[in-house]
Design an enzyme around this catalytic site. Structure first.
Site, PDB file in Angstrom:
ATOM      1  N   LYS A 131       0.850  -1.190   0.000  1.00 29.01           N
ATOM      2  CA  LYS A 131       0.000   0.000   0.000  1.00 29.01           C
ATOM      3  C   LYS A 131       0.887   1.241   0.000  1.00 29.01           C
ATOM      4  CE  LYS A 131      -3.789   1.944   2.807  1.00 29.01           C
ATOM      5  NZ  LYS A 131      -4.617   1.685   4.026  1.00 29.01           N
ATOM      6  N   SER A 215      -9.216   1.652   2.943  1.00 27.60           N
ATOM      7  CA  SER A 215      -8.342   2.474   2.130  1.00 27.60           C
ATOM      8  C   SER A 215      -7.268   1.687   1.384  1.00 27.60           C
ATOM      9  CB  SER A 215      -7.664   3.525   3.011  1.00 27.60           C
ATOM     10  OG  SER A 215      -6.859   2.934   4.027  1.00 27.60           O
ATOM     11  N   SER A 239      -9.741  -0.798   6.883  1.00 27.72           N
ATOM     12  CA  SER A 239      -9.066  -0.568   5.603  1.00 27.72           C
ATOM     13  C   SER A 239      -8.305  -1.744   5.025  1.00 27.72           C
ATOM     14  CB  SER A 239      -8.120   0.636   5.727  1.00 27.72           C
ATOM     15  OG  SER A 239      -8.861   1.816   5.894  1.00 27.72           O
TER      16      SER A 239
END
Length: 563
Positions: A131, A215, A239
């Site tokens: 990420k 996210s 997330s």
């Protein structure tokens, strides 16, 4: 300012596409009406037979193949770089590519193997995606902010720009992993949908009418398209688990302090009441376990002051299997069908029911779980996200003058609000502690309802009211965020697919309130048809080994070890 942010965003977006080798570029991207699902046969048409074989193998088997000398690290890296490049063009899931560096690292690993006749570490040759909160040498970190382009977390001239690496990156390299891309996030990280002004919207590869989650949405989309066998996301309100659920993956939200977070970019850094945590997402439960176990083998507590000295506890993991393999062994599950505020939409309700029936059929105990003071506890969690009144995120937007997405406006508005005082924060922390004690007592109280005289082993619950949200319609975070407030361990397990012939509201259904009404109105069986549907299995704090074992077991009895 307007021209500046637009040109910066466009330049960065184009640079990502230009980093993809010409031979891997797609001529025409089909519209969602032409091709809703770009997984499986659709993306396979752009790959050769060997690439398909490699990229559709899970992380554990990849490590075994490379260790046996059957596959080279270079062949594996090239296959995943190719598939990741295709995935980005189809769903907008990458922020950064560093394919050349990955191939160079893979060549070095092959040379090491040739010289020493052994692997560098357990992850030798395994591609791992990250990420875009992880700092990687020679690679930019924007976290979706236009104002962070060309800077270190928004700071111009900072010597750490493209030179600093996060602690877990160092550990992954030591383990032999091949790092090759960083995945998309919503700017601020505070959304269940992944959208920013650089790559725009990240779509769900299984159903491009829907979001990939957030996210860690780029991770979910990339791994869902098998452009990565395993990757790392973060979770402060769901997330990791939201993208895992929406993209048909396994993913773990460990308790804070179990895995290293040191040196990562973040929003609201210094807010310590509800901590963001890092954890893996993967196509199989055993791959998630493999990554957690591998990272813990690096003794991360020696390098990250926030990590608890707790090595992998194989006995905790094995104890679950000993119980389920014993004809008299019994697990006890609490069943949470609804949070009492927003009912899950029909596909999610059916998935919860499917898991409940499967564990009962396998001979395990099921009891109804009604959470204590759900609404009050949620408030203490949600309050932490605005202790600073949104000052941190609005300052990041102000660096470029870029607009704030509607998804973020829902929570933070268009300008900062009042900051909470130390007294107000302390009051919230006290309320949160009291709420945690209520949950502890309630969990312990289940012992009177079990045949073993022990409390429930875990809770089966929705992860979100949606199988995957439609754009700008992710509005209810309670199912995922309460776990963060409690700092419990939670693992997502894929269950089934939305089915328009099965997943409809019962005649006479009446929403409980305005939030429930909104979820009811947002559901469209035709649009959702074919989407992934998952549940989460929730355990108490620091029960990662136990919950990973239960997730593997439940995946097996569902027949969804690799959906």
């Amino acid at each position: 300012m307007v021209t500046d942010w637009k040109s910066l965003a466009t330049g960065k977006r184009d640079a990502i596409l230009k980093s993809i080798p010409e031979k891997w570029r797609l001529g025409k991207i089909p519209s969602v009406e032409e091709q809703k699902d770009v997984t499986g046969p659709y993306i396979q048409q752009f790959l050769d037979k060997k690439e398909i074989e490699i990229t559709e193998t899970d992380a554990v088997a990849i490590a075994e193949k490379v260790a046996a000398g059957s596959w080279s690290a270079v062949d594996v890296a090239q296959a995943f770089c190719h598939r990741a490049a295709l995935a980005h063009q189809l769903v907008n899931c990458l922020h950064e590519t560093f394919f050349d560096a990955a191939i160079a690292d893979a060549k070095a690993l092959d040379a090491y193997y040739a010289e020493h006749k052994k692997t560098k570490g357990p992850l030798h040759g395994v591609p791992v995606s990250l990420k875009d909160q992880f700092h990687v040498k020679d690679v930019e970190t924007t976290m979706g902010y236009v104002g962070w382009i060309g800077t270190f977390e928004g700071k111009k001239g900072d010597s750490r720009h493209k030179t600093f690496e996060s602690e877990m990156v160092r550990e992954l390299r030591e383990l032999g992993a091949v790092l090759y891309c960083k995945t998309s996030v919503p700017h601020t990280l505070m959304s269940g949908e992944t959208v920013n002004n650089i790559i725009e919207y990240t779509w769900n590869p299984k159903n491009r009418y829907l979001c990939s989650g957030g996210s860690s949405g780029g991770e979910g989309a990339l791994i869902g398209l098998k452009g990565s066998p395993v990757g790392f996301g973060t979770d402060i309100g769901g997330s990791i688990r939201i993208p895992a659920a929406f993209c048909g993956l396994y993913g773990i939200r460990p308790s804070a302090g179990r895995l290293p977070y040191e040196g990562m970019a973040n929003s609201m850094d210094g807010q310590n009441s509800v901590l963001s945590v890092v954890g893996p997402l993967a196509t199989t439960a055993r791959s998630v376990r493999f990554l957690v176990k591998s990272i813990l083998s690096q003794n991360p507590w020696l390098y990250d002051p926030g990590v608890v000295e707790m090595p992998w506890r194989e006995d905790r993991y094995q104890a679950v299997w000993d119980r389920v393999n014993d004809s008299t062994g019994e697990l006890t599950f609490g069943l949470m069908k609804t949070d009492g505020i927003v009912n899950p939409q029909p596909p999610v309700a059916r998935a919860v029911s499917m898991v409940a029936k499967a564990v009962e059929k396998a001979g395990h105990k099921l009891i109804d779980w009604e959470p204590p003071s759900h609404a009050g506890g949620l408030a203490t969690t949600f309050n932490t996200w605005s202790f600073d009144g949104g000052k941190d995120i609005h300052s990041a937007f102000a660096l470029s003058g870029e607009p704030i997405s509607q998804q973020i406006k829902m929570t933070y508005g268009t300008e900062p609000g009042p900051e909470k005082s130390a007294t107000e924060i302390a009051k919230n922390n006290v309320a949160q502690r009291q709420w945690k004690k209520e949950w502890t007592d309630a969990w312990n109280g289940t012992a009177s309802k079990t045949s073993t005289g022990q409390p429930i082993d875990c809770i089966i619950a929705p992860l979100a009211p949606y199988a995957a949200a439609r754009p700008e319609k992710y509005k209810w975070y309670a199912y995922s965020a309460f776990v963060n407030g409690l700092d419990y361990t939670s693992v997502v397990v894929p269950v089934t697919y939305a089915d328009k012939s099965k997943d409809t509201y019962e005649d006479g259904f009446k929403p409980m309130n305005e939030n429930d009404q909104a979820a009811y109105e947002d559901y469209d069986a035709e649009i959702y048809d074919g989407a992934h549907v998952a549940v989460q299995l929730i355990g108490r704090r620091f029960q990662e080994e136990k919950m990973l074992a239960i997730a593997e077991y439940v995946g097996q009895i569902l027949g969804k070890e690799n959906i």
